[in-house]
Each structure stands twice: as C-alpha cells, then as structure tokens.
Design a protein around this motif. Structure first.
Motif, PDB file in Angstrom:
ATOM      1  N   THR A  28       0.830  -1.208   0.000  1.00 16.97           N
ATOM      2  CA  THR A  28       0.000   0.000   0.000  1.00 16.97           C
ATOM      3  C   THR A  28       0.862   1.255   0.000  1.00 16.97           C
ATOM      4  OG1 THR A  28      -1.759  -1.157   1.193  1.00 16.97           O
ATOM      5  CG2 THR A  28      -1.805   1.249   1.253  1.00 16.97           C
ATOM      6  N   LEU A  29       1.883   1.287   0.844  1.00 16.58           N
ATOM      7  CA  LEU A  29       2.761   2.456   0.907  1.00 16.58           C
ATOM      8  C   LEU A  29       3.583   2.608  -0.363  1.00 16.58           C
ATOM      9  CD1 LEU A  29       3.949   2.162   4.623  1.00 16.58           C
ATOM     10  CD2 LEU A  29       2.291   3.789   3.677  1.00 16.58           C
ATOM     11  N   HIS A  30       3.942   1.485  -0.978  1.00 14.14           N
ATOM     12  CA  HIS A  30       4.674   1.543  -2.250  1.00 14.14           C
ATOM     13  C   HIS A  30       3.789   2.128  -3.340  1.00 14.14           C
ATOM     14  CE1 HIS A  30       7.509   0.504  -5.375  1.00 14.14           C
ATOM     15  NE2 HIS A  30       6.576  -0.193  -6.017  1.00 14.14           N
ATOM     16  N   ARG A  31       2.537   1.685  -3.401  1.00 11.49           N
ATOM     17  CA  ARG A  31       1.611   2.186  -4.415  1.00 11.49           C
ATOM     18  C   ARG A  31       1.283   3.666  -4.206  1.00 11.49           C
ATOM     19  NH1 ARG A  31      -2.880  -2.716  -4.278  1.00 11.49           N
ATOM     20  NH2 ARG A  31      -2.217  -3.833  -6.162  1.00 11.49           N
ATOM     21  N   LYS A  32       1.020   4.031  -2.946  1.00 12.27           N
ATOM     22  CA  LYS A  32       0.498   5.366  -2.655  1.00 12.27           C
ATOM     23  C   LYS A  32       1.586   6.432  -2.557  1.00 12.27           C
ATOM     24  CE  LYS A  32      -3.001   7.527   0.299  1.00 12.27           C
ATOM     25  NZ  LYS A  32      -3.955   7.299   1.424  1.00 12.27           N
ATOM     26  N   TYR A  33       2.749   6.048  -1.967  1.00  8.59           N
ATOM     27  CA  TYR A  33       3.791   7.042  -1.710  1.00  8.59           C
ATOM     28  C   TYR A  33       5.142   6.678  -2.326  1.00  8.59           C
ATOM     29  CZ  TYR A  33       0.393   8.304   1.919  1.00  8.59           C
ATOM     30  OH  TYR A  33      -0.748   8.647   2.600  1.00  8.59           O
ATOM     31  N   ASN A  34       5.166   5.634  -3.140  1.00  6.29           N
ATOM     32  CA  ASN A  34       6.398   5.142  -3.745  1.00  6.29           C
ATOM     33  C   ASN A  34       7.451   4.804  -2.686  1.00  6.29           C
ATOM     34  OD1 ASN A  34       8.031   4.336  -5.938  1.00  6.29           O
ATOM     35  ND2 ASN A  34       9.048   6.330  -6.018  1.00  6.29           N
ATOM     36  N   VAL A  35       7.011   4.234  -1.576  1.00  8.32           N
ATOM     37  CA  VAL A  35       7.945   3.768  -0.549  1.00  8.32           C
ATOM     38  C   VAL A  35       8.733   2.583  -1.098  1.00  8.32           C
ATOM     39  CG1 VAL A  35       8.097   2.611   1.695  1.00  8.32           C
ATOM     40  CG2 VAL A  35       6.632   4.622   1.419  1.00  8.32           C
ATOM     41  N   GLN A  36      10.047   2.644  -0.981  1.00 13.55           N
ATOM     42  CA  GLN A  36      10.904   1.616  -1.586  1.00 13.55           C
ATOM     43  C   GLN A  36      11.733   0.830  -0.574  1.00 13.55           C
ATOM     44  OE1 GLN A  36      12.443   4.617  -4.705  1.00 13.55           O
ATOM     45  NE2 GLN A  36      12.521   2.660  -5.788  1.00 13.55           N
ATOM     46  N   LEU A  37      11.682   1.231   0.699  1.00 13.70           N
ATOM     47  CA  LEU A  37      12.503   0.566   1.709  1.00 13.70           C
ATOM     48  C   LEU A  37      11.725   0.408   2.997  1.00 13.70           C
ATOM     49  CD1 LEU A  37      15.247  -0.423   2.922  1.00 13.70           C
ATOM     50  CD2 LEU A  37      15.768   1.995   3.366  1.00 13.70           C
ATOM     51  N   GLN A  38      11.781  -0.785   3.571  1.00 16.75           N
ATOM     52  CA  GLN A  38      11.244  -1.000   4.910  1.00 16.75           C
ATOM     53  C   GLN A  38      12.391  -1.316   5.853  1.00 16.75           C
ATOM     54  OE1 GLN A  38       8.359  -4.138   5.449  1.00 16.75           O
ATOM     55  NE2 GLN A  38       8.167  -3.761   7.639  1.00 16.75           N
ATOM     56  N   ILE A  39      12.379  -0.666   7.017  1.00 13.69           N
ATOM     57  CA  ILE A  39      13.377  -0.892   8.063  1.00 13.69           C
ATOM     58  C   ILE A  39      12.689  -1.535   9.260  1.00 13.69           C
ATOM     59  CG2 ILE A  39      14.844   0.277   9.775  1.00 13.69           C
ATOM     60  CD1 ILE A  39      15.630   2.264   7.691  1.00 13.69           C
ATOM     61  N   GLY A  40      13.358  -2.476   9.900  1.00 15.00           N
ATOM     62  CA  GLY A  40      12.795  -3.107  11.084  1.00 15.00           C
ATOM     63  C   GLY A  40      13.871  -3.778  11.916  1.00 15.00           C
ATOM     64  N   GLY A  41      13.470  -4.312  13.059  1.00 18.46           N
ATOM     65  CA  GLY A  41      14.394  -5.068  13.890  1.00 18.46           C
ATOM     66  C   GLY A  41      14.755  -6.387  13.234  1.00 18.46           C
ATOM     67  N   ALA A  42      15.763  -7.047  13.768  1.00 19.82           N
ATOM     68  CA  ALA A  42      16.230  -8.308  13.189  1.00 19.82           C
ATOM     69  C   ALA A  42      15.123  -9.347  13.126  1.00 19.82           C
ATOM     70  CB  ALA A  42      17.415  -8.833  13.996  1.00 19.82           C
TER      71      ALA A  42
END
Length: 418
Positions: free
Chosen positions: A176-190
């Motif tokens: 959803t975030l990629h489609r709507k805002y062109n988000v290309q990277l997700q960051i998270g804990g291990a």
C-alpha cells in the motif's frame, strides 16, 4: 558520507535484501521509506527507539521516512519473539494506545519537514474477507510462510491463524505504501526479516519483478555482558516521562558500561564520526572522567525529553552527588525517588526511633536506636544521631515527603498523609 555507509559505521545494519542495489538507489536520489510500530502499549521504551533513530538519520540525509502506527496489526499481534499467543486487547485499548504512541512520535519527530505519519487501520480495516483471500491470500504460499523464522519457531507449540496471517497484513502495508507514496525501503528489527521479505515478494508479484523495493534490518542490541539492552532491575526504560522520569532516564544512560558507551553514542545520538572518535579517545585515556557517558546522557535525554527536562535531570544529579537533598523541590523529589521503596507517615511530628519502626524501615526499636547512634540514618539529607530527635514532616518538600536513608545507599520515600 552515504547514508548506508554511515549506518554501517554506526553498527546499525544487520541484513539487507540487496545491499549493492540499495546503496546505489539512495546515492542517486531521495527515496521514501518506512518503519512501523504496533500499539501493544501506551508508550515506547528505548528498545523501540533504535529503528526510529535510523529513520531520523535518513530524514537528515534528505530522504522521506513514513512512520507507521499499526492500529490494525496491533489489534491481532505479531508472533515474533514469542512462544505463546498474545492476549488480544480490546479495540478501545488499541485506539487509546494508537493515540498515545502517535503523540509520542509527533513529539519526537513531528517538527521534521520530511517525516510523515500513517496508520494501517486506514486501509486494512477497509479490506473485506473475500478481498483478503482473493487479492492477497492467493499470492502467499503456505510452505513459504511456514519456513519464515517467526512462524517456524512457533510450530512446536502451535500458532493461531490470526498470528500466522500477520505477515500477510504487514506485506499489504508495504504494498500500500509503495503504491500510494512510492515507498521503496522497509526498516525493522532483526526479528522482522521474514515479514519484510514477505512484503517485497508481494510487491514483486503485484507490481512486477523489476519493482525497486528493499529491506534492511538492524541488529539485536546486546550489552557487553550478553544481556538484553534496555532493561533494568526496575523494568523497561520508557519514553513516557510518567513511566520513567527524565531524571531516571538520564541516570540510565549516565551509568552505562565503558564497554558499551561508544556503541550507544553511535546508535542513539546524532554526533558525527569525528566527535565520537574524539570521545572514544578520551574514554581510553581518561575513563574516570566519564565524558562519554555524560555526552550520551545529555544527547539522548535532550532528544527524548527536551532541554528543560535535561537541565532538571542534571540539577537533581548534581544535588544528590553533593548530598544536599534538602535543596530539591517536591517535584524533583518525586522524580529522583519515585522508584525508591515507599512508605506512608502521618503529618504528626514523631521522634526518629518511632518513625523508623512504624514505617518498618527498622525491625525494632533496639535496631533503630543502634543505627541512629552509629550515624547510619539521615533524614532529608541531614544525619541524625540523637535518638530523641523529633522529625516534623512539614519541614521540607512542601510537607509532601520525608526522605530517609539507612546506610550509604538505601533510600525510602515517605509520603506524608494528612
């Protein structure tokens, strides 16, 4: 310095789905990225802060972070790191926690020009059961889902379909975030690696294999002694000042081990490489000055609680170090001794021996007299050696508290009851 190179120098990179591709992408132009937190409580603790510090670094490097509050995913629970099912919270509790975490995030990052805030309840709540199964469930292979560490670790004790499906919902977030805002990277804990790679797989199936999307996780943070970072004998260190006062927060950082402090300066402050290298040099040559710990405590307390709270924490620290407890205000007493053993006393003046015994600070009058005579008892910072000394609860701190110390370090906070 390239943002990925900086994160690597800070020891903040654990795994990447495509290290070369991501570095090339962030070097060529600003990107949008996101990190999420589920509202399992009404405050974050310092362990939660780690990935969001990374988001702030991306923002300072002219990229556009999206901070996601999991109003929907938080209502079902992430199975990651658990050996049993989560107790589901009521939707009222979830919404209360969403509001609290949103306010906390706004306080920390809301002044930034390029950080946006989103809530996955806004889109996940609109998906019907049939849409979920047809549009998303059909794209997930059960065998692949079972192989994810967060699921595989639960198979021996069992996992509900609700928690099993969590990775699908988080994948929908990324899509959803990629489609709507062109988000290309997700960051998270291990522990989020499996969820992140599921999201990338979903995007590739829906948007095409050439869609440029990436995942990056940060390492699990352990102290030099091998124990988990962020916990103390008193529990978690919270960002909410009502749960952990700014003074207690400041003291937590001030008391870090020499073996850990440089690592924490890299993780939790925005000091640059030159300054941290100089602090590390001074730590090696003059560790007794504890410059590194003081800079760490100053920087993180200022970032989380602000300049006024930092100054208050430093003032309390200086007063306690000098032994001049009587100079504290009632508010400062609560901040400094709020976690000390608590007793209740009446507002009526009492001799010191009776006071010590009725509060059960001392087990008997004989022991109380012995400790007073030996100089082991102080009241409001004043050593008491006369067993007939009368203590008036109204003398200090607006008549709200009496601070009693037995020995060198054992403090008791007496709350005065009218």
């Amino acid at each position: 310095m390239n943002i990925i190179d900086e994160l690597t120098w800070r020891g903040a990179v654990n795994q990447q789905t495509d290290a070369e591709g991501l570095k090339k992408l962030v070097s060529s132009r600003p990107i949008s990225l996101y990190c999420g937190v589920d509202p399992t409580g009404d405050s974050m603790h310092i362990g939660h802060l780690i990935p969001f510090m990374m988001m702030k670094r991306f923002e300072l490097a002219d990229h556009h972070p999206y901070i996601l509050i999991g109003g929907a995913t938080g209502s079902i629970g992430d199975p990651s790191g658990r050996k049993s099912e989560r107790q589901l919270q009521t939707m009222e509790t979830v919404q209360h926690n969403v509001a609290a975490l949103s306010a906390q995030m706004q306080k920390l990052f809301g002044g930034a020009d390029h950080i946006s805030f989103v809530n996955n309840y806004d889109w996940l709540s609109k998906i019907s059961l049939l849409e979920f199964l047809r549009d998303y469930g059909k794209l997930f292979n059960i065998n692949t889902m079972l192989a994810k560490d967060i699921v595989a670790s639960r198979l021996d004790v069992g996992i509900s379909f609700t928690e099993f499906a969590y990775q699908i919902l988080q994948s929908v977030d990324f899509l959803t975030l990629h489609r709507k805002y062109n988000v290309q990277l997700q960051i998270g804990g291990a522990d989020q690696w499996g969820n992140i790679t599921s999201g990338i797989d979903l995007i590739h199936k829906v948007a095409g294999a050439d869609a440029e999307v990436y995942g990056l996780t940060i390492p699990l943070m352990l102290k030099a002694d091998g124990t988990k970072f962020g916990k103390t004998a008193g529990g978690a260190i919270w960002l909410d000042e009502k749960k952990t006062s700014p003074y207690e927060f400041y003291q937590f950082w001030l008391n870090q081990d020499d073996r850990d402090v440089i690592k924490y300066l890299k993780y939790f402050t925005f000091l640059d490489q030159t300054e941290i290298t100089e602090i590390e040099r001074q730590l090696k040559t003059h560790p007794e000055n504890r410059l590194a710990q003081r800079r760490l405590a100053e920087e993180v307390t200022r970032f989380v609680h602000g300049e006024d709270a930092l100054k208050s924490a430093q003032r309390i620290t200086d007063i306690l170090f000098a032994g001049n407890i009587g100079s504290l205000s009632a508010t400062e007493v609560q901040a400094a001794f709020g976690k000390a053993p608590s007793v209740e006393i009446t507002s009526t003046p009492s001799d010191i021996v009776t006071l010590l015994v009725t509060t059960e600070i001392e087990p008997s009058k004989r022991q109380a007299r012995e400790d007073v005579t030996n100089g082991a008892i102080t009241v409001n910072g004043v050593r008491i050696t006369d067993v007939d000394q009368v203590i008036d609860p109204h003398d200090k701190f607006d008549g709200q508290f009496v601070i009693i110390r037995r020995g060198k370090k054992k403090y008791f906070l007496a709350h005065v009851q009218d």
